[in-house]
Design a protein around this motif. Structure first.
Motif, mmCIF file in Angstrom:
data_model
loop_
_atom_site.group_PDB
_atom_site.id
_atom_site.type_symbol
_atom_site.label_atom_id
_atom_site.label_comp_id
_atom_site.label_asym_id
_atom_site.label_seq_id
_atom_site.Cartn_x
_atom_site.Cartn_y
_atom_site.Cartn_z
ATOM 1 N N TYR A 30 40.385 32.956 -11.365
ATOM 2 C CA TYR A 30 40.389 34.411 -11.177
ATOM 3 C C TYR A 30 39.585 34.851 -9.963
ATOM 4 C CZ TYR A 30 42.027 33.901 -15.984
ATOM 5 O OH TYR A 30 42.722 33.515 -17.096
ATOM 6 N N LEU A 31 39.093 33.879 -9.195
ATOM 7 C CA LEU A 31 38.374 34.222 -7.972
ATOM 8 C C LEU A 31 39.360 34.754 -6.936
ATOM 9 C CD1 LEU A 31 35.743 34.089 -6.256
ATOM 10 C CD2 LEU A 31 36.401 31.746 -5.629
ATOM 11 N N CYS A 32 39.018 35.875 -6.321
ATOM 12 C CA CYS A 32 39.908 36.468 -5.323
ATOM 13 C C CYS A 32 39.055 37.154 -4.258
ATOM 14 C CB CYS A 32 40.858 37.473 -5.978
ATOM 15 S SG CYS A 32 42.146 38.041 -4.854
ATOM 16 N N ASN A 33 39.568 37.225 -3.059
ATOM 17 C CA ASN A 33 38.874 37.936 -1.983
ATOM 18 C C ASN A 33 39.086 39.448 -2.086
ATOM 19 O OD1 ASN A 33 41.551 37.066 -1.424
ATOM 20 N ND2 ASN A 33 41.354 37.693 0.699
ATOM 21 N N LEU A 34 39.990 39.893 -2.955
ATOM 22 C CA LEU A 34 40.276 41.322 -3.125
ATOM 23 C C LEU A 34 40.014 41.753 -4.578
ATOM 24 C CD1 LEU A 34 43.700 41.530 -1.239
ATOM 25 C CD2 LEU A 34 41.435 42.027 -0.338
ATOM 26 N N SER A 35 40.060 43.066 -4.829
ATOM 27 C CA SER A 35 39.982 43.598 -6.210
ATOM 28 C C SER A 35 40.958 44.771 -6.310
ATOM 29 C CB SER A 35 38.587 44.124 -6.549
ATOM 30 O OG SER A 35 37.587 43.293 -6.098
ATOM 31 N N ALA A 43 41.128 40.038 -11.265
ATOM 32 C CA ALA A 43 40.540 39.078 -10.326
ATOM 33 C C ALA A 43 39.603 39.786 -9.361
ATOM 34 C CB ALA A 43 41.667 38.392 -9.547
ATOM 35 N N GLY A 44 38.729 39.017 -8.743
ATOM 36 C CA GLY A 44 37.820 39.600 -7.764
ATOM 37 C C GLY A 44 36.841 38.584 -7.224
ATOM 38 N N PRO A 45 36.055 38.986 -6.226
ATOM 39 C CA PRO A 45 35.130 38.065 -5.548
ATOM 40 C C PRO A 45 34.013 37.538 -6.446
ATOM 41 C CG PRO A 45 35.480 40.072 -4.257
ATOM 42 C CD PRO A 45 36.083 40.313 -5.594
ATOM 43 N N LYS A 46 33.750 38.216 -7.571
ATOM 44 C CA LYS A 46 32.630 37.772 -8.425
ATOM 45 C C LYS A 46 33.083 36.879 -9.576
ATOM 46 C CE LYS A 46 29.551 41.496 -7.246
ATOM 47 N NZ LYS A 46 29.176 42.863 -7.547
ATOM 48 N N ARG A 47 34.385 36.686 -9.741
ATOM 49 C CA ARG A 47 34.866 35.837 -10.842
ATOM 50 C C ARG A 47 34.552 34.374 -10.529
ATOM 51 N NH1 ARG A 47 38.229 38.715 -14.562
ATOM 52 N NH2 ARG A 47 38.015 36.805 -15.776
ATOM 53 N N THR A 48 34.181 33.633 -11.537
ATOM 54 C CA THR A 48 33.765 32.237 -11.319
ATOM 55 C C THR A 48 34.729 31.230 -11.954
ATOM 56 O OG1 THR A 48 32.389 32.413 -13.290
ATOM 57 C CG2 THR A 48 31.306 32.800 -11.177
ATOM 58 N N GLU A 49 35.729 31.726 -12.704
ATOM 59 C CA GLU A 49 36.630 30.814 -13.398
ATOM 60 C C GLU A 49 37.546 30.121 -12.384
ATOM 61 O OE1 GLU A 49 36.335 34.054 -13.874
ATOM 62 O OE2 GLU A 49 36.119 34.545 -16.002
ATOM 63 N N GLU A 79 44.391 29.810 -3.262
ATOM 64 C CA GLU A 79 43.901 28.984 -2.156
ATOM 65 C C GLU A 79 42.380 28.876 -2.153
ATOM 66 O OE1 GLU A 79 45.313 31.943 -1.873
ATOM 67 O OE2 GLU A 79 47.298 31.780 -0.965
ATOM 68 N N MET A 80 41.683 29.748 -2.914
ATOM 69 C CA MET A 80 40.218 29.693 -2.964
ATOM 70 C C MET A 80 39.740 28.597 -3.911
ATOM 71 S SD MET A 80 39.245 33.757 -2.800
ATOM 72 C CE MET A 80 37.539 33.619 -2.260
ATOM 73 N N ASN A 81 40.653 28.025 -4.689
ATOM 74 C CA ASN A 81 40.270 26.886 -5.530
ATOM 75 C C ASN A 81 40.031 25.682 -4.610
ATOM 76 O OD1 ASN A 81 40.643 24.370 -7.085
ATOM 77 N ND2 ASN A 81 40.990 25.793 -8.773
ATOM 78 N N PRO A 82 38.873 25.021 -4.735
ATOM 79 C CA PRO A 82 38.561 23.924 -3.803
ATOM 80 C C PRO A 82 39.531 22.744 -3.889
ATOM 81 C CG PRO A 82 36.864 24.148 -5.519
ATOM 82 C CD PRO A 82 37.766 25.330 -5.648
#
Ligand code: SF4
Ligand code: SF4
Length: 315
Positions: A30-35, A43-49, A79-82
């Motif tokens: 759920y990590l995203c560069n947008l909200s 999703a959003g920049p603060k999500r850690t899942e 794409e933010m998933n390592p």
């Protein structure tokens, strides 16, 4: 989640069951560069899942024993998933078509300079959200400056061959309404998008997918807080089209969350609505799903209203 959207209980949506499984739609986190305001994932920049590599390996094991032909990657910003590149290349090695549901802005983020070239080199299909072709509407929904950055990203993809008539690099755009309305007719809207984006920015793309907003998560909360929830549900129900029942995406698609848990679709995943009537809750437990009942509630009317709505737009 269901408790906060009480109207989704006691559904009268018709019973439907699964056809043969063909597509795995995997949410990498759920990590995203947008909200975005319409986001059904919160999703959003603060999500850690984020999905770990071991779970990806379980998905690959599932692919090895099932005749799945497409891996559809979503998020957050997948794409933010390592381990994004690992899963993409492993799926391609197995002969699958890979789709990246890309928010475009991620292509312009520092640290993601590799992304556009990686997607092009591996012939990954891009499904990119661009909620409108007008700057004000996009900036309102996704944040100030997002329209200009999306345009730059699309030009970058076109320069790599995406969306060009003489290339097999598929670039499809996604439209969703700004508020509690149904999307307009997809073909006419696609013509408008193509004309406007080409005339103003020289941008080309393959298809436009017009999606209805699902009354869940962030959009569901907005509907409730603005007193529009009942009206929107009535709009969806009043526009019910029975023939769409045969083509809703849960018929041939399985949704997998970042922990490997399985659902009938991405929206059910957000509602934590478990897979059908079966007790299988993790990808490692799933066998043949053909003929199994699909877990439906009132939100499903968003998939069957009007021209219908799926991950590939009208149905
Ligand atoms: S709608 Fe897409 S881009 Fe926007 S916050 Fe949600 S996952 Fe991110
Ligand atoms: S919301 Fe999900 S389960 Fe319901 S009809 Fe749409 S795809 Fe199927």
């Amino acid at each position: 989640m269901l408790d906060s959207l009480p109207y989704l209980k006691n559904s009268d949506f018709p019973a439907i069951s699964r056809n043969k499984l063909e597509i795995l739609q995997v949410n990498l986190g759920y990590l995203c560069n947008l909200s975005c305001t319409h986001c059904h994932v919160n999703a959003g920049p603060k999500r850690t899942e984020l999905m770990d590599k071991a779970t990806m390996d379980e998905i690959l094991t599932f692919i090895d024993s099932h005749a799945v032909h497409t891996l559809d990657l979503t998020g957050g910003a997948p794409e933010m998933n390592p381990h994004f590149r690992y899963l993409v290349t492993q799926a391609l090695d197995r002969g699958l078509k890979v789709i990246d549901r890309c928010n475009l802005l991620i292509l312009m983020e520092p640290g993601f300079e590799w992304l556009a070239g990686f997607l092009a080199k591996n012939r990954v299909e891009i499904v990119a959200s661009l909620p409108c072709y007008l700057k004000d509407n996009v900036d309102k929904q996704r944040g100030k400056g997002t329209f200009d950055a999306s345009i730059t990203a699309l030009q970058k993809l076109n320069a790599l061959g995406y969306g060009q008539g003489n290339s097999d690099l598929q670039l499809n755009l996604v439209f969703n309404p700004q508020g509690a309305t149904l999307p307009p007719e997809q073909q006419a809207l696609e013509r408008d998008y193509k004309q406007h984006l080409y005339e103003h920015f020289g941008i080309v793309f393959n298809h436009l997918f017009a999606l209805a907003n699902l009354p869940v998560q962030r959009f569901g909360s907005v509907l409730l807080s603005t007193g529009q929830f009942d009206n929107y549900m009535n709009l969806l129900k009043n526009n019910f089209q029975a023939p769409n029942l045969d083509k809703v995406m849960c018929k041939n698609t399985l949704s997998v969350d970042w922990q490997g848990k399985v659902y009938d679709c991405d929206f059910n995943q957000m509602l934590k609505l478990p897979l059908g009537t079966d007790n299988k809750t993790h990808i490692r437990q799933v066998a043949d799903l053909t003929g199994k009942a699909i877990n439906t509630l009132q939100h499903c009317y968003a998939c069957t209203a009007g021209q219908g709505s799926s991950c590939t737009g009208a149905i």
